[in-house]
Every structure is written in structure tokens, then in C-alpha cells.
Write an enzyme that holds these catalytic residues in place. Structure first.
Site, PDB file in Angstrom:
ATOM      1  N   LEU A  93       0.824  -1.200   0.000  1.00 31.82           N
ATOM      2  CA  LEU A  93       0.000   0.000   0.000  1.00 31.82           C
ATOM      3  C   LEU A  93       0.860   1.253   0.000  1.00 31.82           C
ATOM      4  O   LEU A  93       1.911   1.307   0.643  1.00 31.82           O
ATOM      5  CB  LEU A  93      -0.909   0.014   1.236  1.00 31.82           C
ATOM      6  N   SER A  94       0.402   2.263  -0.704  1.00 30.30           N
ATOM      7  CA  SER A  94       1.052   3.567  -0.625  1.00 30.30           C
ATOM      8  C   SER A  94       0.852   4.125   0.784  1.00 30.30           C
ATOM      9  O   SER A  94      -0.087   3.735   1.490  1.00 30.30           O
ATOM     10  CB  SER A  94       0.448   4.521  -1.647  1.00 30.30           C
ATOM     11  N   PRO A  95       1.705   5.025   1.232  1.00 29.99           N
ATOM     12  CA  PRO A  95       1.523   5.621   2.563  1.00 29.99           C
ATOM     13  C   PRO A  95       0.154   6.262   2.742  1.00 29.99           C
ATOM     14  O   PRO A  95      -0.447   6.164   3.825  1.00 29.99           O
ATOM     15  CB  PRO A  95       2.647   6.657   2.642  1.00 29.99           C
TER      16      PRO A  95
END
Length: 243
Positions: free
Chosen positions: A59-61
Site C-alpha cells: 500500500l502507498s503511505p
């Protein structure tokens, strides 16, 4: 540049950008504390985009922040992460509830090994990571105050709902093509919090690189088959009324 400075910059942007995905003090503190580079490598640690790692999507931040805000764990909660991946979200949760209160499972053995190694390197080796089918949860340590399912399904897995405390919550991507981030209470009630795009759940025997890894596709076909079999007599195409 110092990774701690990069983490501060990352969280600052997640707090102050128009999307404002990080809103709570606990999440801001936790994301600043967890060395993300220990989980995804220095080159991709602080860029806000997802990427593939060992067949799973990291997941992206901003997405991680969004789901963790929705999960909203409290101090000392017992938490289950379904879809351990590289272990980053489990580490962030450990900052809030304590590493010994975080349990994580994944169906892919190499990801379980990866998550264990990453968590140990980052100082969260008290997080338990086990290989399980996500739909079955981890009943040995239930009940949980919070369950985070990091994979999409068309219905909340029944076993996960059964492993919640009476006032617990399950956060998951709900749906197939069009998914929504859903909060599911122990009684099955659902609240939706905007659209998301997650990979589907795997079942035992599936690999990340197989042609059909989507449990929901098979469930849709099975439901269609059952619906066809349950039609009233006048709806059955195979009945020869003239005969």
C-alpha cells in the site's frame, strides 16, 4: 537524507494536503516512528505510490493512512491484520496498541517469512505472524477489538465477524470491480467510506501469479448457478411446455 526527516516530510504531506488522510495524533506519531525503509527498501520507502512485492501490492503511505484512520484502534486493543504483506501496517498498529497485541496472517508463505523478518529488523518482533487462509482468521487469539482485512471480498468473511468483540469492527475493501472501504460491525452492519482498489483475497492453493486469483469471480459464478437452479418452474429454460 536522514530517514527520520523523510518520515516527517511524508506524514506532514499526508496531514496537510487536501486529502488529509492522516488526522489523528496517534497515527501521526506512529507513522513518524516506524522505519518504513525496513519494510520496502530505501528507494521506495517515502514515495506515495503502491508497488508489487513478492506477488502482493504494498500500500502507498496515503492508502495505509486512510485504512488505519478508519480502523481507529485504541490503546491496548487486540488487533488482527489479515493480509500481512510486508508487515508495515502491523508495525504502525504496534505503535498504538503494543506489538504483543498485534497478530497478522497471510496465505502466502514467503510473505509470512518476509513480514517476520521485516518486523524483527524494525524492532517489532513481538508481533505474531502466521500462515493462514485469511477467510478463517486466527481464532486461537480471538476475540479482537479490530480486524483489518487488506484484500477485497464481496461479503465480510463470516469467521472474521465471529472473531470480533461485541463492540469490535472489521475494516475491509468490500466489492469486486467497484470497491468501497467498509466498516463492518460485529452485528454485520456496514458503513462505507469512499472507493478503494485492493487486490482480491486468495484461497488455499492459489498463487499470486495464477490466471484466476480472485475468489469473488468464483463466488459470482456460484451465485449465478444457484440462482438459475432456484428459478420457479415457468422460468426454467429447459422445460418443454409443448411436450
Amino acid at each position: 537524507m536522514d530517514p527520520a526527516v523523510l518520515r516527517d516530510d511524508m506524514v506532514d504531506s499526508l496531514q496537510h494536503e487536501s486529502k488529509g488522510v492522516v488526522r489523528s495524533a496517534w497515527l501521526s506519531t506512529a507513522m513518524r516512528a516506524v522505519p518504513r525503509e525496513a519494510f520496502v527498501g530505501e528507494q521506495q520507502a517515502y514515495s506515495d505510490r503502491p508497488f508489487e512485492r513478492l506477488g502482493t501490492r504494498v500500500l502507498s503511505p496515503s492508502t495505509a493512512g486512510r485504512v488505519l484512520e478508519t480502523l481507529s484502534p485504541e490503546e491496548d486493543d487486540d488487533v488482527l491484520v489479515v493480509g500481512a504483506g510486508v508487515g508495515y501496517t502491523a508495525a504502525v498498529l504496534a505503535e498504538q496498541v503494543g506489538a504483543a497485541n498485534v497478530h497478522a496472517i497471510d496465505i502466502t508463505r514467503r510473505l509470512v517469512i518476509e513480514a517476520r523478518q521485516n518486523l524483527a529488523e524494525a524492532g517489532y518482533d513481538a508481533v505474531l505472524v502466521d500462515r493462514r487462509d485469511g477467510a478463517d482468521g486466527l481464532p486461537e487469539y480471538a476475540p479482537y477489538d479490530r480486524i483489518l482485512l487488506e484484500a477485497a471480498a464481496i461479503d465480510p468473511p463470516r469467521a472474521l465477524l465471529q472473531q470480533l468483540t461485541d463492540d469490535g469492527r472489521l475494516v475491509m475493501p468490500l466489492g469486486t470491480g467497484e470497491q468501497s472501504l467498509a466498516v463492518v460491525e460485529a452485528d454485520g452492519s456496514v458503513k462505507r467510506h469512499g472507493t478503494v482498489a485492493f487486490q482480491p483475497m486468495l484461497v488455499e492453493g492459489e498463487q499470486a501469479d495464477t490466471v484466476e486469483r480472485n475468489r469473488t469471480h468464483r463466488e459470482d459464478r456460484e451465485r449465478a448457478r444457484r440462482a438459475a437452479q432456484s428459478r420457479a418452474g415457468w422460468e426454467q429454460e429447459w422445460i418443454d411446455w409443448d411436450g
